[in-house]
Design an enzyme around this catalytic site. Sequence first.
Site, PDB file in Angstrom:
ATOM      1  N   ARG A 160      49.702  45.700  11.400  1.00 53.96           N
ATOM      2  CA  ARG A 160      48.992  44.667  11.687  1.00 53.96           C
ATOM      3  C   ARG A 160      48.062  44.219  10.456  1.00 53.96           C
ATOM      4  NH1 ARG A 160      52.661  45.118  14.286  1.00 53.96           N
ATOM      5  NH2 ARG A 160      52.837  44.771  16.740  1.00 53.96           N
ATOM      6  N   SER A 237      49.477  39.259  22.036  1.00 49.57           N
ATOM      7  CA  SER A 237      48.669  40.418  22.306  1.00 49.57           C
ATOM      8  C   SER A 237      47.190  40.539  21.820  1.00 49.57           C
ATOM      9  CB  SER A 237      49.420  41.770  21.679  1.00 49.57           C
ATOM     10  OG  SER A 237      50.640  41.977  22.508  1.00 49.57           O
ATOM     11  N   GLU A 335      43.409  41.377  17.925  1.00 47.54           N
ATOM     12  CA  GLU A 335      44.306  40.824  16.853  1.00 47.54           C
ATOM     13  C   GLU A 335      43.892  39.376  16.439  1.00 47.54           C
ATOM     14  OE1 GLU A 335      48.410  41.301  17.019  1.00 47.54           O
ATOM     15  OE2 GLU A 335      48.495  43.201  18.235  1.00 47.54           O
TER      16      GLU A 335
END
Length: 349
Positions: A160, A237, A335
Amino acid sequence: MLLQEQVPLAPRTTLGVGGAARWFAEVDTEDSLVEAVQLARERSLPLFVLGGGSNLVVADEGFPGLVVHIALRGVTQAEDRFSVAAGENWDEFVSCAVALNFGGVECLAGIPGTVGGTPVQNVGAYGQEVSATIEQVRVLDLNTLHFVDMPSPACEFAYRRSLFNSRERGRYVVTGVVYRLVQGAAPHLAYADLQRYFRGRGETATLGETAAAVREIRHGKGMLLVNGEPDCRSAGSFFKNPIVAQAIYDRIAAEAETPPPCYPDQPGFVKIPAAWLLEQAGFHKGFAMERAGISSRHTLAIINRGGATTREIVVLWDCIVARVEEKFRIRLQPEPVWVGPNRPGAAAA
């Protein structure tokens, strides 16, 4: 380039919260992007680059500077290489690649947003990460106002993460990506959800069937954008799966009634599902706090239940972070990207 004032940003995001951009411009060429950047500098305006709006939390106060929406379009193919402009819809590109029988991104079907966002977050799902297929990323270097084609190793991809959202955050604007895919590849079915989906079929799934299965699974979890479905008003998410030392995992496993699932990472470290941590801390599917809540189908999706303010999203966000940290001594990292003035709350990242 058309310059507009006080353009609402909430309708341009999947979460659907936040205020307006003081100034807004849509750019569909690299020259108009440079023009927008120069305008922001001439007026001493902060700059934010907007893609598909799928991974953002916009402040209630909005953004006080210039928001530039990337609308560059175009897909060209040369054998196994696909050069894709940053403004192209990501899921449409996946469908295009799969229809041509090219593998490497089939498990990334159904992810909202645009191509330009995929290298920034190193988008991943269902056992695939986009970095495995990226050959180079074309960017505008805001330090020099020159365009640069950066090979994959220079992008510093990790879980990520990339150069673009970590060490050099804010320096580059992605205008295009070159993906190298594999024609006739077998679909990647390493993820448990996909293995369960295809169990007992007695035949190998095709790339197209795999992409369709991923979309169906995502839909079942409220992670596929479908108009009118309240669970879809999310930023995807919301928390990253924490990567912890084996000793930390062992401590959590010893204290828990049931040891948490984990997945190997770099030597000596494992990844714990953030969803498990939330559930154990009391944040179940369907949890509600004012007009913010958690999806009824996916524990990691913070949703706008209807008419929520960003403040309400932040209150729930901070509550989750605080309880998980109190219970497990792990601090969850979000995120989504925060857009606007410094966000309120003790758990600001």
